[in-house]
Design a protein around this motif. Structure first.
Motif, PDB file in Angstrom:
ATOM      1  N   GLY A 173      -4.574  -9.467  -2.474  1.00  0.00           N
ATOM      2  CA  GLY A 173      -4.926 -10.169  -1.264  1.00  0.00           C
ATOM      3  C   GLY A 173      -5.988 -10.777  -1.322  1.00  0.00           C
ATOM      4  O   GLY A 173      -7.269 -10.141  -2.094  1.00  0.00           O
ATOM      5  N   PHE A 174      -6.517 -11.236  -0.007  1.00  0.00           N
ATOM      6  CA  PHE A 174      -8.174 -11.310   0.196  1.00  0.00           C
ATOM      7  C   PHE A 174      -8.781 -10.907   1.354  1.00  0.00           C
ATOM      8  O   PHE A 174      -9.644 -10.685   2.423  1.00  0.00           O
ATOM      9  N   ILE A 221     -10.823  -2.872   9.326  1.00  0.00           N
ATOM     10  CA  ILE A 221      -9.274  -3.608   8.771  1.00  0.00           C
ATOM     11  C   ILE A 221      -8.950  -4.870   9.594  1.00  0.00           C
ATOM     12  O   ILE A 221      -8.296  -5.739   8.566  1.00  0.00           O
ATOM     13  N   TYR A 279       0.952  -1.253  -0.335  1.00  0.00           N
ATOM     14  CA  TYR A 279       0.082   0.319   0.025  1.00  0.00           C
ATOM     15  C   TYR A 279       1.611   1.303  -0.228  1.00  0.00           C
ATOM     16  O   TYR A 279       0.244   1.990   0.243  1.00  0.00           O
ATOM     17  N   ASP A 329       4.622   3.653   7.825  1.00  0.00           N
ATOM     18  CA  ASP A 329       4.963   3.352   6.499  1.00  0.00           C
ATOM     19  C   ASP A 329       4.091   4.740   5.958  1.00  0.00           C
ATOM     20  O   ASP A 329       3.978   5.666   6.633  1.00  0.00           O
ATOM     21  N   PHE A 379       1.345   0.821  12.168  1.00  0.00           N
ATOM     22  CA  PHE A 379       0.697   0.079  13.879  1.00  0.00           C
ATOM     23  C   PHE A 379       2.118  -0.695  14.155  1.00  0.00           C
ATOM     24  O   PHE A 379       2.598  -0.766  14.119  1.00  0.00           O
ATOM     25  N   LEU A 430      -4.283  -8.557   7.796  1.00  0.00           N
ATOM     26  CA  LEU A 430      -4.699  -8.798   9.513  1.00  0.00           C
ATOM     27  C   LEU A 430      -5.251  -9.262  10.243  1.00  0.00           C
ATOM     28  O   LEU A 430      -5.326  -9.114  11.238  1.00  0.00           O
ATOM     29  N   ALA A 431      -6.722  -9.966   9.368  1.00  0.00           N
ATOM     30  CA  ALA A 431      -7.288 -10.951  10.531  1.00  0.00           C
ATOM     31  C   ALA A 431      -6.052 -12.019  11.531  1.00  0.00           C
ATOM     32  O   ALA A 431      -6.321 -12.565  12.514  1.00  0.00           O
ATOM     33  N   ARG A 476      -0.591   5.180   1.347  1.00  0.00           N
ATOM     34  CA  ARG A 476      -1.686   5.389   1.141  1.00  0.00           C
ATOM     35  C   ARG A 476      -2.943   6.228   2.389  1.00  0.00           C
ATOM     36  O   ARG A 476      -3.955   6.598   2.493  1.00  0.00           O
ATOM     37  N   ILE A 491      -4.934   4.966   5.342  1.00  0.00           N
ATOM     38  CA  ILE A 491      -6.045   3.968   5.513  1.00  0.00           C
ATOM     39  C   ILE A 491      -7.287   5.017   5.683  1.00  0.00           C
ATOM     40  O   ILE A 491      -6.717   5.765   6.828  1.00  0.00           O
ATOM     41  N   TYR A 547     -12.024  -8.284   4.946  1.00  0.00           N
ATOM     42  CA  TYR A 547     -12.213  -6.747   4.814  1.00  0.00           C
ATOM     43  C   TYR A 547     -11.589  -6.082   4.397  1.00  0.00           C
ATOM     44  O   TYR A 547     -10.097  -6.079   4.511  1.00  0.00           O
ATOM     45  N   ARG A 548     -11.922  -5.764   3.419  1.00  0.00           N
ATOM     46  CA  ARG A 548     -11.040  -4.895   2.279  1.00  0.00           C
ATOM     47  C   ARG A 548     -11.480  -4.076   1.791  1.00  0.00           C
ATOM     48  O   ARG A 548     -12.539  -3.346   1.830  1.00  0.00           O
ATOM     49  N   SER A 555      -8.967  -1.723  -2.713  1.00  0.00           N
ATOM     50  CA  SER A 555      -8.226  -2.341  -2.857  1.00  0.00           C
ATOM     51  C   SER A 555      -7.629  -3.461  -4.428  1.00  0.00           C
ATOM     52  O   SER A 555      -6.914  -3.786  -4.385  1.00  0.00           O
TER      53      SER A 555
END
Ligand code: ADP
Length: 473
Positions: free
Chosen positions: A433-434, A415, A378, A402, A464, A438-439, A405, A407, A420-421, A425
């Motif tokens: 990604g799926f 997230i 990202y 980072d 994070f 993050l889960a 862009r 969140i 959840y995307r 994305s």
């Protein structure tokens, strides 16, 4: 199997009958005893008065003219409640020398041995049952005449009134106790019914829920008593179950959806390639893109498996002391070629001293990989990715920042949810990604007893922050 309401009623009845029988006995015994005491008191007082009188008169007779000793005197005393029905004078050899006319006097046996054991001023109380069933209470008192020979005065009183009172009381008790028990059992049943009605309601609702309707709730009683709390707890449990079922359903449906699309693409590509003969280059191109798709699918299946195992508690951690500093260095070395490929810069802010936590090395690697992978994904070319490690109090603090862009605030609370995307994305070029990364990160942090936070300014990047308890802190 007895129902609870019958059991409650029976317990209640058992206690009630024990109490009633106990009180019945107590009243019966107390009444009998106190009536007997009254009679004894009256008899003793009169026996004493007669003996006194006889002694005085004998004394007077000795000093003056002759006067026969007779118990046939009138004894006036306010304390006399019962006029004795039998008055006897018995000599030292057990013969009756004088007595009032009585239908029963001779039926009352004389026990000379007991009489002789009597001391002066002592009373001997005895109860005799006549052949007719009538009881007699008798008091005996010792005295001496002018010549010094012993004689006994005996007074007897029929206990018929007492026996009758006892019979009446027994009769009343035998009628009232069963009647009270009958009433009590009815009352007990009504009470038990009333008390258990909410339980019936809960049971019926539970049965409906058991048949699959998890949206059903137990009606809450107006009062929050024990049953009210039970109903509320039950509802909470069902709500949690419903949410868990819903998550599971969503997870399965999302997972199948995510699997279907790449499989359809794969199948389409291969089918088209097989429609006619192709050049080796064309076959190579199709095979390469198929392989990429298969690698992506394998990752998805791997992630799904991790979360499914985590859900059923099978993904147990293999914890050992882990040096986070070494781990971060390893990950930096591992990810650097990708960062360079993306023309980004990776900064590692290493701690001054080693930082050890108790953790599962493989899971922690997976966690860092997911976070760094996201940061790279990202962030545009030329962006900077910073990995920081330090301690704060008794915690190890790990940051992945980072300059990408960022969140959007509306995405932030979601997230860490599965699948959840960010809405754009999937359409972004090169971002694959799926929505499971993050889960998985969240699950790993939670199962290590840690915390994860995210802050972001859209367009400027995301940070994070992860905290883990230090080993032996
Ligand atoms: P995936 O990256 O596979 O979509 P994740 O669970 O890793 O799934 O991330 C969920 C969503 O969180 C992503 O779709 C993205 O929108 C957002 N996200 C995660 N990390 C970052 C980041 N470093 N910068 C911006 N957005 C991010």
């Amino acid at each position: 199997m007895l129902s609870l309401r019958v059991k409650l009623t029976l317990y209640y009845l058992a206690i009630l009958s024990a109490v009633l029988i106990f009180f019945g006995f107590a009243i019966y015994a107390y009444l009998s005893r106190s009536l007997l005491w009254t009679i004894d008191y009256s008899l003793a007082t009169q026996a004493q008065a007669i003996v006194q009188r006889m002694v005085t008169e004998v004394g007077a007779e000795v000093g003056s003219a002759g006067h026969s000793v007779s118990p046939h005197e009138e004894h006036h005393s306010d304390q006399l409640l019962f006029a004795p029905q039998v008055v006897q004078v018995i000599d030292g050899r057990g013969r009756i020398t004088d007595e009032t006319l009585s239908r029963v006097a001779h039926s009352i046996p004389i026990n000379l041995e007991k009489l002789n054991q009597l001391g002066n001023n002592q009373d001997l109380f005895e109860t005799f049952r006549l052949e007719s069933g009538e009881e007699f209470r008798v008091v005996a008192r010792r005295s001496q005449d002018a010549e010094g020979s012993t004689y006994f005065v005996r007074l007897g009183q029929s206990l018929a009134p007492l026996q009758q009172a006892r019979r009446r009381l027994l009769f009343i008790l035998l009628i009232t106790i069963p009647a009270a028990l009958l009433l009590g059992s009815y009352g007990g049943l009504v009470l038990a019914n009333q008390a258990l009605r909410p339980v019936d309601r809960i049971t019926r609702a539970a049965e409906r829920i058991g048949t699959g309707d998890l949206s059903e709730r137990v009606p809450l009683p107006t009062k929050m008593d024990e049953l009210g709390r039970l109903a509320a707890t039950f509802n909470n449990m069902i709500a949690r179950l419903e949410a868990a079922f819903e998550r599971q359903r969503q997870f399965t449906s999302d997972a199948s959806h995510e699997l279907r699309t790449p499989l359809a693409v794969l199948r389409g590509d291969i089918e088209i390639a097989l429609r006619r003969d192709r050049t080796p280059e064309e076959y190579k191109r199709v095979l390469t893109s198929s392989l990429e798709e298969i690698i992506r699918l394998s990752r998805l299946v791997e992630d799904l498996l991790t979360l499914a195992r985590a859900d059923i508690g099978q993904a147990a951690l293999r914890c050992e002391p882990v040096s986070l500093e070494d781990l971060c260095q390893q990950m930096v070395d591992y990810i650097s070629p990708l960062v360079q490929q993306q023309e980004q810069k990776l900064i590692y802010q290493a701690p001054r001293s080693p930082i050890i936590i108790n953790g599962d090395l493989q899971r922690l690697k997976q966690l860092l990989l997911n976070l760094l992978d996201n940061a790279i994904k990202y962030t545009d070319k030329g962006g900077i990715i910073t990995l920081g490690l330090k301690t704060a109090g008794d915690e190890a603090v790990l940051t992945v920042a980072d300059t990408g862009r960022g969140i959007a605030p509306e995405d932030l609370p979601h997230i860490f949810e599965r699948f959840y995307r960010h809405s754009h994305s999937s359409s972004e070029k090169g971002v694959t990604g799926f929505g499971l990364g993050l889960a998985i990160v969240k699950w790993i942090v939670d199962s290590h007893g840690g915390k994860i936070e995210v802050s972001s300014e859209p367009g400027k990047g995301a940070i994070f922050t992860l905290r883990f308890p230090l080993l032996n802190s």
